[in-house]
Design a protein around this motif. Sequence first.
Motif, PDB file in Angstrom:
ATOM      1  N   ARG A   1     -13.368 -33.929  11.855  1.00 15.16           N
ATOM      2  CA  ARG A   1     -14.283 -34.839  11.159  1.00 15.16           C
ATOM      3  C   ARG A   1     -15.312 -35.335  12.161  1.00 15.16           C
ATOM      4  NH1 ARG A   1     -11.503 -39.271   7.910  1.00 15.16           N
ATOM      5  NH2 ARG A   1     -10.652 -39.881   9.908  1.00 15.16           N
ATOM      6  N   LEU A   2     -16.494 -35.656  11.654  1.00 13.21           N
ATOM      7  CA  LEU A   2     -17.596 -36.101  12.512  1.00 13.21           C
ATOM      8  C   LEU A   2     -17.914 -37.552  12.212  1.00 13.21           C
ATOM      9  CD1 LEU A   2     -19.931 -33.011  11.928  1.00 13.21           C
ATOM     10  CD2 LEU A   2     -18.035 -33.236  13.546  1.00 13.21           C
ATOM     11  N   ARG A   3     -18.145 -38.322  13.289  1.00 13.13           N
ATOM     12  CA  ARG A   3     -18.425 -39.751  13.118  1.00 13.13           C
ATOM     13  C   ARG A   3     -19.693 -40.130  13.883  1.00 13.13           C
ATOM     14  NH1 ARG A   3     -13.570 -43.186  14.027  1.00 13.13           N
ATOM     15  NH2 ARG A   3     -13.569 -42.324  16.116  1.00 13.13           N
ATOM     16  N   SER A   4     -20.435 -41.065  13.308  1.00 15.33           N
ATOM     17  CA  SER A   4     -21.584 -41.718  13.960  1.00 15.33           C
ATOM     18  C   SER A   4     -22.666 -40.732  14.388  1.00 15.33           C
ATOM     19  CB  SER A   4     -21.126 -42.545  15.166  1.00 15.33           C
ATOM     20  OG  SER A   4     -20.191 -43.516  14.791  1.00 15.33           O
ATOM     21  N   LEU A   5     -23.045 -39.836  13.483  1.00 14.88           N
ATOM     22  CA  LEU A   5     -24.086 -38.872  13.824  1.00 14.88           C
ATOM     23  C   LEU A   5     -25.452 -39.553  13.929  1.00 14.88           C
ATOM     24  CD1 LEU A   5     -22.048 -36.790  11.931  1.00 14.88           C
ATOM     25  CD2 LEU A   5     -23.727 -35.323  12.984  1.00 14.88           C
ATOM     26  N   HIS A   6     -26.113 -39.336  15.050  1.00 20.97           N
ATOM     27  CA  HIS A   6     -27.486 -39.782  15.253  1.00 20.97           C
ATOM     28  C   HIS A   6     -28.357 -39.050  14.229  1.00 20.97           C
ATOM     29  CE1 HIS A   6     -31.443 -39.883  17.188  1.00 20.97           C
ATOM     30  NE2 HIS A   6     -31.009 -40.976  17.809  1.00 20.97           N
ATOM     31  N   PRO A   7     -29.427 -39.667  13.725  1.00 18.34           N
ATOM     32  CA  PRO A   7     -30.272 -38.988  12.727  1.00 18.34           C
ATOM     33  C   PRO A   7     -30.762 -37.601  13.165  1.00 18.34           C
ATOM     34  CG  PRO A   7     -30.871 -41.298  12.846  1.00 18.34           C
ATOM     35  CD  PRO A   7     -29.855 -41.053  13.940  1.00 18.34           C
ATOM     36  N   ASN A   8     -31.097 -37.431  14.442  1.00 17.19           N
ATOM     37  CA  ASN A   8     -31.552 -36.117  14.930  1.00 17.19           C
ATOM     38  C   ASN A   8     -30.433 -35.079  14.835  1.00 17.19           C
ATOM     39  OD1 ASN A   8     -33.984 -37.292  15.613  1.00 17.19           O
ATOM     40  ND2 ASN A   8     -33.494 -37.449  17.787  1.00 17.19           N
ATOM     41  N   VAL A   9     -29.230 -35.481  15.160  1.00 16.32           N
ATOM     42  CA  VAL A   9     -28.081 -34.580  15.110  1.00 16.32           C
ATOM     43  C   VAL A   9     -27.707 -34.301  13.656  1.00 16.32           C
ATOM     44  CG1 VAL A   9     -25.650 -34.298  15.745  1.00 16.32           C
ATOM     45  CG2 VAL A   9     -27.258 -35.293  17.375  1.00 16.32           C
ATOM     46  N   TYR A  10     -27.720 -35.334  12.826  1.00 15.77           N
ATOM     47  CA  TYR A  10     -27.409 -35.154  11.407  1.00 15.77           C
ATOM     48  C   TYR A  10     -28.364 -34.138  10.780  1.00 15.77           C
ATOM     49  CZ  TYR A  10     -26.433 -36.011   6.523  1.00 15.77           C
ATOM     50  OH  TYR A  10     -26.096 -35.842   5.206  1.00 15.77           O
ATOM     51  N   LYS A  11     -29.629 -34.225  11.159  1.00 17.57           N
ATOM     52  CA  LYS A  11     -30.640 -33.317  10.609  1.00 17.57           C
ATOM     53  C   LYS A  11     -30.289 -31.854  10.912  1.00 17.57           C
ATOM     54  CE  LYS A  11     -35.566 -33.144  10.068  1.00 17.57           C
ATOM     55  NZ  LYS A  11     -36.812 -33.755  10.438  1.00 17.57           N
ATOM     56  N   ILE A  12     -29.798 -31.588  12.113  1.00 22.05           N
ATOM     57  CA  ILE A  12     -29.397 -30.225  12.482  1.00 22.05           C
ATOM     58  C   ILE A  12     -28.225 -29.764  11.619  1.00 22.05           C
ATOM     59  CG2 ILE A  12     -28.478 -28.766  14.330  1.00 22.05           C
ATOM     60  CD1 ILE A  12     -31.434 -29.605  14.689  1.00 22.05           C
ATOM     61  N   PHE A  13     -27.241 -30.633  11.433  1.00 25.22           N
ATOM     62  CA  PHE A  13     -26.103 -30.286  10.581  1.00 25.22           C
ATOM     63  C   PHE A  13     -26.564 -30.056   9.143  1.00 25.22           C
ATOM     64  CE2 PHE A  13     -23.565 -31.701  14.123  1.00 25.22           C
ATOM     65  CZ  PHE A  13     -22.399 -30.963  13.997  1.00 25.22           C
ATOM     66  N   GLU A  14     -27.530 -30.851   8.700  1.00 22.13           N
ATOM     67  CA  GLU A  14     -28.043 -30.710   7.346  1.00 22.13           C
ATOM     68  C   GLU A  14     -28.829 -29.398   7.182  1.00 22.13           C
ATOM     69  OE1 GLU A  14     -29.623 -34.053   4.346  1.00 22.13           O
ATOM     70  OE2 GLU A  14     -30.882 -33.771   6.112  1.00 22.13           O
ATOM     71  N   LEU A  15     -29.688 -29.088   8.147  1.00 24.13           N
ATOM     72  CA  LEU A  15     -30.490 -27.867   8.082  1.00 24.13           C
ATOM     73  C   LEU A  15     -29.624 -26.608   8.092  1.00 24.13           C
ATOM     74  CD1 LEU A  15     -33.437 -28.769  10.481  1.00 24.13           C
ATOM     75  CD2 LEU A  15     -33.584 -28.391   8.015  1.00 24.13           C
ATOM     76  N   THR A  16     -28.513 -26.658   8.785  1.00 26.15           N
ATOM     77  CA  THR A  16     -27.603 -25.509   8.859  1.00 26.15           C
ATOM     78  C   THR A  16     -26.538 -25.557   7.760  1.00 26.15           C
ATOM     79  OG1 THR A  16     -26.244 -26.698  10.478  1.00 26.15           O
ATOM     80  CG2 THR A  16     -27.929 -25.202  11.338  1.00 26.15           C
ATOM     81  N   ARG A  17     -26.651 -26.542   6.885  1.00 24.85           N
ATOM     82  CA  ARG A  17     -25.730 -26.750   5.761  1.00 24.85           C
ATOM     83  C   ARG A  17     -24.299 -27.033   6.192  1.00 24.85           C
ATOM     84  NH1 ARG A  17     -28.166 -23.763   0.654  1.00 24.85           N
ATOM     85  NH2 ARG A  17     -30.296 -23.652   1.400  1.00 24.85           N
ATOM     86  N   LEU A  18     -24.134 -27.440   7.419  1.00 22.63           N
ATOM     87  CA  LEU A  18     -22.794 -27.778   7.902  1.00 22.63           C
ATOM     88  C   LEU A  18     -22.320 -29.123   7.365  1.00 22.63           C
ATOM     89  CD1 LEU A  18     -22.996 -26.409  11.535  1.00 22.63           C
ATOM     90  CD2 LEU A  18     -21.678 -25.484   9.621  1.00 22.63           C
ATOM     91  N   THR A  19     -23.239 -29.886   6.752  1.00 20.22           N
ATOM     92  CA  THR A  19     -22.820 -31.123   6.092  1.00 20.22           C
ATOM     93  C   THR A  19     -21.921 -30.802   4.895  1.00 20.22           C
ATOM     94  OG1 THR A  19     -24.908 -31.102   4.856  1.00 20.22           O
ATOM     95  CG2 THR A  19     -24.789 -32.538   6.809  1.00 20.22           C
TER      96      THR A  19
END
Length: 92
Positions: free
Chosen positions: A68-86
């Motif tokens: 599980r992932l916690r406290s993602l910085h917006p820049n890091v979250y964006k990468i996870f979102e772009l790669t659909r890893l969210t």
Amino acid sequence: MNEITIDMPAMFSVEEASAFRDTVKTYISSGQTSFVLDFKNCTFIDSTGLGVIVSLYKKCAENGGTIRLRSLHPNVYKIFELTRLTNVFEII
């Protein structure tokens, strides 16, 4: 479920990925398969970092564990979102 929390480095790139992989593999070989990756200090992740996390996720899932992932910085979250890893990881 006993989870181990791992603080992620400020810049999770190719330089840090090898040490991180070795640390988590040591935990896995001792039977630990559930982790929380705390990104509170991490503001950057590259493709190598993503690859290591996905690889370890697969290894944990094969053994009934989770990452599980916690406290993602917006820049890091964006990468996870772009790669659909969210859609793959639980983000808490």
